[in-house]
Structures are given as C-alpha cells and as structure tokens.
Motif scaffolding. Structure first.
Motif, PDB file in Angstrom:
ATOM      1  N   ASP A 159      49.353 -35.813  75.613  1.00  0.00           N
ATOM      2  CA  ASP A 159      49.125 -37.221  75.293  1.00  0.00           C
ATOM      3  C   ASP A 159      48.776 -37.303  73.821  1.00  0.00           C
ATOM      4  O   ASP A 159      47.740 -36.806  73.390  1.00  0.00           O
ATOM      5  N   TYR A 160      49.651 -37.926  73.066  1.00  0.00           N
ATOM      6  CA  TYR A 160      49.521 -37.879  71.607  1.00  0.00           C
ATOM      7  C   TYR A 160      50.398 -38.988  71.057  1.00  0.00           C
ATOM      8  O   TYR A 160      51.304 -39.461  71.741  1.00  0.00           O
ATOM      9  N   PRO A 161      50.158 -39.416  69.817  1.00  0.00           N
ATOM     10  CA  PRO A 161      51.094 -40.398  69.256  1.00  0.00           C
ATOM     11  C   PRO A 161      52.541 -39.914  69.399  1.00  0.00           C
ATOM     12  O   PRO A 161      52.805 -38.715  69.261  1.00  0.00           O
TER      13      PRO A 161
ATOM     14  N   VAL B  50      53.655 -40.394  74.827  1.00  0.00           N
ATOM     15  CA  VAL B  50      52.744 -41.042  75.760  1.00  0.00           C
ATOM     16  C   VAL B  50      53.345 -41.247  77.147  1.00  0.00           C
ATOM     17  O   VAL B  50      52.692 -41.808  78.028  1.00  0.00           O
TER      18      VAL B  50
ATOM     19  N   PRO C  14      43.934 -29.914  73.539  1.00  0.00           N
ATOM     20  CA  PRO C  14      43.009 -31.055  73.645  1.00  0.00           C
ATOM     21  C   PRO C  14      43.694 -32.409  73.835  1.00  0.00           C
ATOM     22  O   PRO C  14      42.996 -33.407  74.016  1.00  0.00           O
ATOM     23  N   TYR C  15      45.015 -32.460  73.800  1.00  0.00           N
ATOM     24  CA  TYR C  15      45.711 -33.754  73.742  1.00  0.00           C
ATOM     25  C   TYR C  15      46.074 -34.216  75.148  1.00  0.00           C
ATOM     26  O   TYR C  15      47.178 -34.042  75.625  1.00  0.00           O
ATOM     27  N   ASP C  16      45.112 -34.838  75.799  1.00  0.00           N
ATOM     28  CA  ASP C  16      45.119 -34.943  77.242  1.00  0.00           C
ATOM     29  C   ASP C  16      44.488 -36.255  77.672  1.00  0.00           C
ATOM     30  O   ASP C  16      43.410 -36.619  77.216  1.00  0.00           O
ATOM     31  N   ARG C  17      45.168 -36.992  78.545  1.00  0.00           N
ATOM     32  CA  ARG C  17      44.529 -38.174  79.122  1.00  0.00           C
ATOM     33  C   ARG C  17      44.347 -38.044  80.632  1.00  0.00           C
ATOM     34  O   ARG C  17      43.869 -38.955  81.282  1.00  0.00           O
TER      35      ARG C  17
ATOM     36  N   SER D   2      42.140 -30.982  80.286  1.00  0.00           N
ATOM     37  CA  SER D   2      41.333 -30.299  79.283  1.00  0.00           C
ATOM     38  C   SER D   2      39.842 -30.372  79.598  1.00  0.00           C
ATOM     39  O   SER D   2      39.039 -29.756  78.927  1.00  0.00           O
TER      40      SER D   2
ATOM     41  N   ILE E 223      57.159 -38.343  59.991  1.00  0.00           N
ATOM     42  CA  ILE E 223      56.106 -39.089  60.684  1.00  0.00           C
ATOM     43  C   ILE E 223      54.900 -39.247  59.776  1.00  0.00           C
ATOM     44  O   ILE E 223      54.831 -38.690  58.673  1.00  0.00           O
ATOM     45  N   THR E 224      53.948 -39.998  60.259  1.00  0.00           N
ATOM     46  CA  THR E 224      52.774 -40.321  59.459  1.00  0.00           C
ATOM     47  C   THR E 224      51.928 -39.095  59.175  1.00  0.00           C
ATOM     48  O   THR E 224      51.414 -38.912  58.074  1.00  0.00           O
ATOM     49  N   GLU E 225      51.760 -38.256  60.175  1.00  0.00           N
ATOM     50  CA  GLU E 225      50.842 -37.128  60.073  1.00  0.00           C
ATOM     51  C   GLU E 225      51.347 -36.101  59.061  1.00  0.00           C
ATOM     52  O   GLU E 225      52.515 -35.703  59.086  1.00  0.00           O
TER      53      GLU E 225
ATOM     54  N   TRP F   2      51.094 -33.026  58.765  1.00  0.00           N
ATOM     55  CA  TRP F   2      51.648 -31.748  59.234  1.00  0.00           C
ATOM     56  C   TRP F   2      53.091 -31.923  59.687  1.00  0.00           C
ATOM     57  O   TRP F   2      53.738 -30.930  60.034  1.00  0.00           O
TER      58      TRP F   2
ATOM     59  N   ARG G 128      60.675 -39.688  63.069  1.00  0.00           N
ATOM     60  CA  ARG G 128      60.411 -40.899  63.849  1.00  0.00           C
ATOM     61  C   ARG G 128      61.685 -41.334  64.567  1.00  0.00           C
ATOM     62  O   ARG G 128      62.787 -41.242  64.022  1.00  0.00           O
TER      63      ARG G 128
END
Lengths: 501, 501
Positions: free
Chosen positions: A152-154, A157, A207-210, A214, A328-330, A332, A361
């Motif tokens: 779950d991350y930008p 989703v 950690p990218y978890d909804r 995690s 993309i924005t990030e 990295w 993108r």
C-alpha cells in the motif's frame, strides 16, 4: 513407487492429516532425506484442507530415501524414495556466494546479478501478471525483488489478488492462519521465474501496509518466517530478502527480531539460499558482517562508494536501489535512463551489482516498480546489453582495479581473468591511456558505447609522453606506462575493454 | 607630508638601505602602525637595488602613524603618518569567514565564492595575461587560484616570464635571493584582480616543477613564506593557499613543515587573510580542524559529500577541484560542462563552494586551467548566472536543509533568510512538493533551469495526497505536508526557488 526428478528440481511429499483445530500452529512436520550417511532435514507445512507437504530440492543425483517426523501419528514415520537424475538443461542450481564478492550457481556457472524490482506484481490481476512474465522473457534481468505481502503506497493502492492470511468469521484477517491459496499462487510465479532463469528475491516484510501484515506479533512473525521458508526453500531460484526498508519498522520490530528472522530462515532452509536485508535510510544499513547474512543489500545513490561497502562488509554488494528510472514525485524514482545505466556500470565496474526499477507516472498507476506489466523506459535494454557483454568474459567475477593514483575513484575499472574493462562514466577524454597494456602485442581492445550499445575495435594512438613531476629528490610520474592510448569520441558513458588474445 | 589613502587600499613606505651582502637574509625590517593605543606590526621586505618597503592595508579610517624597526640604523626609527579615508566604491575589504560556514567581506558584504583556476597565468606572455584579465572581466568568477611559482606539467611546459629567484654568476637559481621583479609583476596582477573584485587565491608551493623551487631547503621555504607574505598581505584581495596538492610533497616536506608555513603566514600577515591548503589524493586531506586553517580547501568529485566535510571540519568548505570541464586525458580534467555546473549547484546547495577549471586540449596548449587566456567551454556562463542569482538572496549564507527523510541526500536544498532553493540535479520529477511551503500565501515560487539560465514563475498544482504508511502502531507519512506542488518539465538540472514575499 520411486519418483524420478532432476537435481535442483522440487520433489514434493504429500500427506493427509488433521484439519481440525489450527494445524498451522498445532502440527509439526518434517522429513529427513538421506543419501548414504548424509541426512538433510527438511521442514514440512500445512497446505490447508487436511493436506500436508514436504518439499525437497536434491542437490546431488542418485537415490535418496526419506522418513517423516511429526507430532501427529498419521504423519509420522512415512517413508519413500526418490531417484535424482542430472539437472535439466538451464537449471544451474541455486545461486551462492562465490569468490567472496561474487555469485555463482551451484554448478559453478557465474551469476552476475542484473536485478529489477516489481514489489507487488504477484498481487495484480492475472492478465497483468502474464504481461509481466512476457516482459521478463524479453528483458535480460536475472533477479527480481518481489514481496509476499501486498503493498500500500502511492500509485499502488489496489486490492491484492489474495489475502495472505485467512479471514475469520468476522471478516478480519487471522494472522494465525496463512492462506495456502495465496502461497500456492505466489509459488507458481516463483516457479515461472525459475523457468525463465530468474532469481526470485523474496521480500518477507515491509512497512507499506494497510491490511495489518506489518503489525503481526513477534510470535506470528516467527511462525510466518518458518512457514514461508518451509514452502519456498525447495525452489532453486529463491533468495531471501528479509525486508524492504527494515529500518522503517524498527519501532515495532526491534533489531533482535530481525536477527531472529535470519535464524529462523537458517533453521528451515536446508539449502542455505542467499539471505540479506534492505535499508531505507542510507545511514541505517543492517550490519551485514553478521554471520547469517550472505551478501550486502543496500539502497544508495552514491554508487562510487561501492568499494567502501565491499571493504566494510567483505561480502558481495547488491545495490538494489541506486534510484530508479522515471518521473514520479519521489526522489528515489525520477532519474534518467542514462543515469541509471551509468550507475549500473559504475557499480559493477567497482565490484558490486546494481538493481533496476522503473517509475514512470501512468494514468492507471501501472508502474513496473510496483506492478510489473510493461517496461516503458530506456534503461532496461542497456542493462541487458551490459549483462550479455559482461557474461562473455565472466569467470570469477569482475574485481575492481586501480589504474593509477592520479584518478583513483574518478573512473571505474575491473578485471576478470584476462579481461579488463575501464568505464569512464561522466569522463570524456579525447584519448585514454590509463590501465592499458604496457606492451602492444596480443590484445583485443574495444570501445564500448554503453548507451548506444555498440562495441567497436579501438583506434590506437601513441600514449602521451610520461611527463616527469619533480619535487625535491623524488620523481613522480604523471602517467602510468602504457604502450598505447585509445582514441575516443568525446561523449559520456564509454568503456574500454581489453582482452588478452 | 601625510599621504591619504582609502581604507583597505595599500599604503607603502619606501626606504633606502644597504644593497651589499644579502639584504634578503641579513636585513630585518618592520613597521608599527598606530591608531590611538592600537599597534599593528607590519613586516617589511627588500625590493632590490637598495630599496626597502613596508606595505600597510589600513582596516579603519582616520589618522595612523608609524615607526620602522630594523637591524640597520638607516632603516630604523623612521616615522610618518597616513590619513585613511572611507573605502573606495567596490572595495569591500578582505574576505573573512562569516557565520561559521560562509564568507563575507570586512564591510559585511556576503562573499559567495565562485572561483576558477589559472595556475600559471602570470607566467605567460604579457599579451596572454591581458587576455586573461579581459576574460575575467566578462566572466563572473570572484576568486582565482594562481601560483607564485611557474608550473611544469603536461600541456604546460613553456618557460615562465620571470625567474622567481635570482640567478647567480653560474646561471643557477639562488634560492637565497628572491627576484623582486618577478614579485612586482605578480603583485601587479594581484592588484589588477583586486580592481575586478576578484580574490587572488595564492598558491605558495606545488610539486609540478622542473626549476628547483619545490626542492628548496626547509629554511629557504620559511624565508620564502615570510618574504611573500610581507610583500602580498597588504593587498585586500589575497587568500593564502599553502599548496596545490601538498600531499604529493610530503616525502620531502613533512607535515610539521606545513604546519610551520601556516604559522609564518600568521606571524607576517597582520590582517589575517584566509588560509587553507589543497590536497591531491582525496584520502589525504590536511586536518582542516587545526586552528590556523580558516576554511577547508578540498579536491573531490563526490560533491554530494559536502555535508560530511562541513561536519568533519566545522569550517567553510571550498571544493576547488570537483573536476574540470574539458577533454584532456587526465580524469580530473574531462567532465562535461553540464556535469561541472551540476557539481557547482550541488556543492553550493549543500552549504559549500565549488571551483571551476577548464581543460580543453588545444594545439598550442592554451588551456585556461594553466595559462588563462580564453574560455572555450560552456560552464562558465552558467556559473556566472548562478552567482548572480544566488547573490540576489544572499544574506548569511545558504545553509543546507533537510526537506524530508525520504530523500535525504538525494537532492540538494538550502536556505538563506526567507529564501529556499531546492536543486534537483539528476532528478526529473513531473511534480515536486518536498520542502515547499505549508501554506499557500505570500510566496514567490520560481523554477530555475540552471543550464538554460532561465527563471520562470512556477506552475502550482495540488500537492500529492499524503499517503499514510502503516506498520504496527505507528503511522509514517510518505510526503511532507506542502500546500502545493510545482509542475516541472521532465529534464535534469532544475531548481525551485521559494521566496517569502
């Protein structure tokens, strides 16, 4: 009846046992595989609906026998035999550390890691997954980073194809009951990658978890590691990546837990597949010197430091995130293809291995780095060219060399056997003499344009005069002795390859 | 008769004394300049042909008196007065360290160092030297590295205009007798640079020598430092650079000698001009923490490390050789203009200062880096644009800022007063939200194309949603809060400037 399989393929023992209670927790199962006096202990697992399995990847041909061990009578003491033939063509066995800083398959074939990243590709619609496999078939990547858990991350989703744990009557995930269907699907894709000659670098936690994966308890995590290892270790093309960005979970999963995860894998993986762990913050590298870490996994953009990481850890260095090609924005995920390819060459010619990712993108968030599908960038072709080119000469691994103090660290150079490659990166001299042979006979010298993907016989020109540098009593030299120099077009991203004929 | 000069201009006392024996060694001369109870001790020097001089750069307006001190009766006890007026327009006084990591002129005007290198320009034919000054007039460099001694190096083999020491009857250089004519010429060019507002970063020693200057004895070196300092310290635009690549002389000039050179400068320069020393091997930095070093001089290509050097030494960092624009053989002299400009922005937006050099092969070896003359590259214009742009907002110095953990170190960002500049370097996102204001009012936001040299009002777009990152009990954020993002063309070398209106 004796089943016959090829070496490094998977042999599966299937047993029927109890389905009541919670077999995932209650039932223990293992098998001892024997060949002569040698015993290999192989853990089993519950696959749901009363079915239990033990998976074995034989590392030696000939006859093997096995006996099962369980706390359930019906699963205990089961025996059988398996006849192991020579490996199938194309299966070179699991990848292991070779020559301290490099990798090779179990049969000795050098493995130069050219990885990519599709974190959640096995969680996408099946048609997308087919597309990913099709893309991987034409690309030349031989390793892929992929998570067991969805992400779950930008840009990332959508709901996953499968829950990784079963849902209870309340509709909530029950972190004491893995979902065998999810694992079976994941494994089928690991197997598909194996057929393509691609290592599955399996990310256990992130950690990218909804969904709550995690947030499992310490005990649940430990059981998860044992379960996943029992299921997956018999696939020849498995690598263990304990986490994506483990350090962003240190608040709830302290360091001793990470150490223990490694131990659990060691306890349950009889084949000793490669094990490492990936950082987020560049200052938060795990201590890869620890005995249970097979190689360094790192996220760092400053790839000229590869020599430092080799020196710090004394193990193969895989920089899986030297930043990704994209927009993309990030930060990295928005360097150019040129720069990513440059980082691959720089890393490899300093004795490490780099990883690819693509983050353009897309209106439907179909981004390779997370979902696989199609490659839209320009780096992947050059990375494939690079792999093919280096594999022509790979023997023991390209070891970094110094070509002269005056530019130590400025350019990248490495040697494997009788082949030297000097990568100039952002440097664009008209002629280049450093690190070239001291005699003029018996060498094949080529200029490689790493971007244009061309290999051209080098035009030799006289080496520059060795201009003496005087100070006091000492005479330094400004140039290393070279029998000739190579004329170059003035452009970046060139390499010079010198082969002994 | 009282002479009148402007503050920070040079007042010269000229005396006549003995010319027999060796006045350079035998005669001591100094003057004490007084204003009220304050005494400034100023060393004098022998200028040949029986002429002795004391040079004084007053740092305060008003009346000063002086009295000379000498071991020769006729030079001792001479007195006089000088009336000092306000500084001439354009003379802001010597450059000093300001705000720990930055520089300012004595009158408080910020000095953002944008240096270049012409090691031996004062040793070229006079017509070439005129060309150099003409080029410097149109370029925007405000510091130049230049050696007192000539240089012998590839592309750099012509004889110098002057011997720096006198020749004896045997035709050999006499390292006990400096050549005043050579120094007078050198000083005239230091003065010419001063008129252009350019700091002369004077390199005292270097190893690239065929005449013997680098082989002088320890005692001769010490006398040389005292003599040069006595002659040059009264020029307002002098910086002391103890060496180019001092570490390549450590075999004959051990570390204690380098420490002592600093001390001798301190003893003979009453104005405390900036003092540093330049390394060759990137691992051989002098310990710039030593008290007598005013700022860090460094040669290193990996400019993203600028923060490390600030942290290590706690002083202004000047990276005088982040490699040069050009196409010569040597790896320190063949990066592209784009890359050099990139390194300037990266360095400066990490709180340091970078230096320029240009090394394009030329049929007559007319290369800016050594000989001055004409600039043939593309970086210098962009560096001038950068200087003009940053000086608009410079107050206390651009201090590096973190704009969010997720990309710490990936991009470069700094703030001075109410102005923030984020430099994206090789990163090329479609939109950028990091480090932008948390509210939407009262900011002027521009996109700077550092290569095209354009400043364009930014197109604001909605900031990406702040996607939560869940793990365990902790909620991390993937994005810093920003009121808006900036839309960007997908290309490298962009910066975003945010000004509080």
């Amino acid at each position: 009846m004796t089943k016959t399989i090829a070496q490094w393929d998977m042999f599966e023992v299937e047993l029927t046992g109890p389905s009541e209670g919670n077999p995932f927790v209650d039932v223990t199962l293992a098998a001892e595989f024997r060949q002569g006096g040698r015993v290999v202990r192989v853990p089993g697992f519950y696959d749901g609906a009363g079915v239990y399995k033990v998976r074995f990847m034989p590392d030696n041909p000939g006859a093997w026998s096995f006996v099962t061990r369980s706390n359930i009578a019906g699963l205990d003491g089961q025996t059988g035999t398996v006849e192991v033939t020579a490996p199938r063509a194309g299966n070179h066995g699991p990848v292991q550390v070779a020559n301290r800083f490099h990798f090779a398959h179990a049969d000795g074939t050098p493995f130069l890691s050219f990885g990519t990243t599709c974190y959640a590709w096995t969680h996408q619609p099946l048609s997308e997954q087919q597309k990913t496999l099709g893309t991987l078939k034409k690309a030349r990547f031989n390793k892929i980073r992929m998570g067991i858990f969805p992400k779950d991350y930008p840009y990332n989703v959508n709901e996953p194809l499968h829950d990784i744990y079963q849902r209870g009557a309340d509709g909530e995930l029950d972190f004491d009951r893995p979902n065998p269907e999810a694992f079976r699907h994941f494994e089928s894709q690991v197997a598909a990658l194996g057929e393509l000659g691609i290592q599955a670098d399996i990310i256990m936690l992130h950690p990218y978890d909804r969904w709550g994966y995690s947030g499992m308890s310490e005990e649940q995590d430990y059981r998860y590691f044992a379960y996943a290892t029992a299921r997956l270790a018999a696939y020849h093309n498995v690598w263990w990546a304990l986490a994506n960005e483990y350090d962003f979970m240190l608040d709830t999963k302290p360091m001793r837990q990470w150490d223990r995860y490694f131990h659990i894998i060691e306890e349950n993986d009889p084949y000793g597949h490669l094990r490492s762990i990936h950082n987020g913050d560049p200052k938060a590298n795990y201590d890869h010197r620890k005995a249970w870490v097979s190689h360094v996994c790192i996220q760092h953009w400053d790839v000229k430091r590869t020599l430092e990481w080799r020196a710090a850890y004394g193990k193969p260095v895989v920089n899986d995130e030297p930043e990704y090609e994209g927009n993309i924005t990030e930060a990295w995920g928005n360097i150019s293809a040129e720069e990513l390819v440059n980082r691959f060459w720089t890393t490899t010619l300093r004795g490490g291995y780099a990883g690819h990712g693509e983050t353009f993108r897309h209106p439907d968030d179909l981004i390779w780095w997370a979902k696989g599908g199609e490659l839209r960038g320009e780096a992947w072709k050059r990375i494939g060219f690079m792999r093919d080119l280096l594999e022509e000469d790979a023997r023991n691994g390209f070891e970094p060399i110094e070509t002269g103090m005056r530019f130590a660290g400025r350019v990248s150079a490495a040697r494997d056997g009788d082949t030297t490659i000097i990568y100039l990166g952002e440097h664009q001299p008209e002629i280049w003499p450093y690190g070239l042979p001291k005699d003029d006979g018996g060498y094949q010298v080529d200029v490689i344009d790493t971007w244009a993907m061309t290999v051209t016989p080098a035009e030799r020109v006289p080496a520059p005069e060795n201009h003496p540098v005087r100070h006091g009593a000492v005479v330094l030299k400004t140039e290393p002795d070279a029998a000739f120099a190579v004329k170059l077009p003035v452009k970046p991203y060139l390499a010079i390859r010198v082969r002994k004929k």
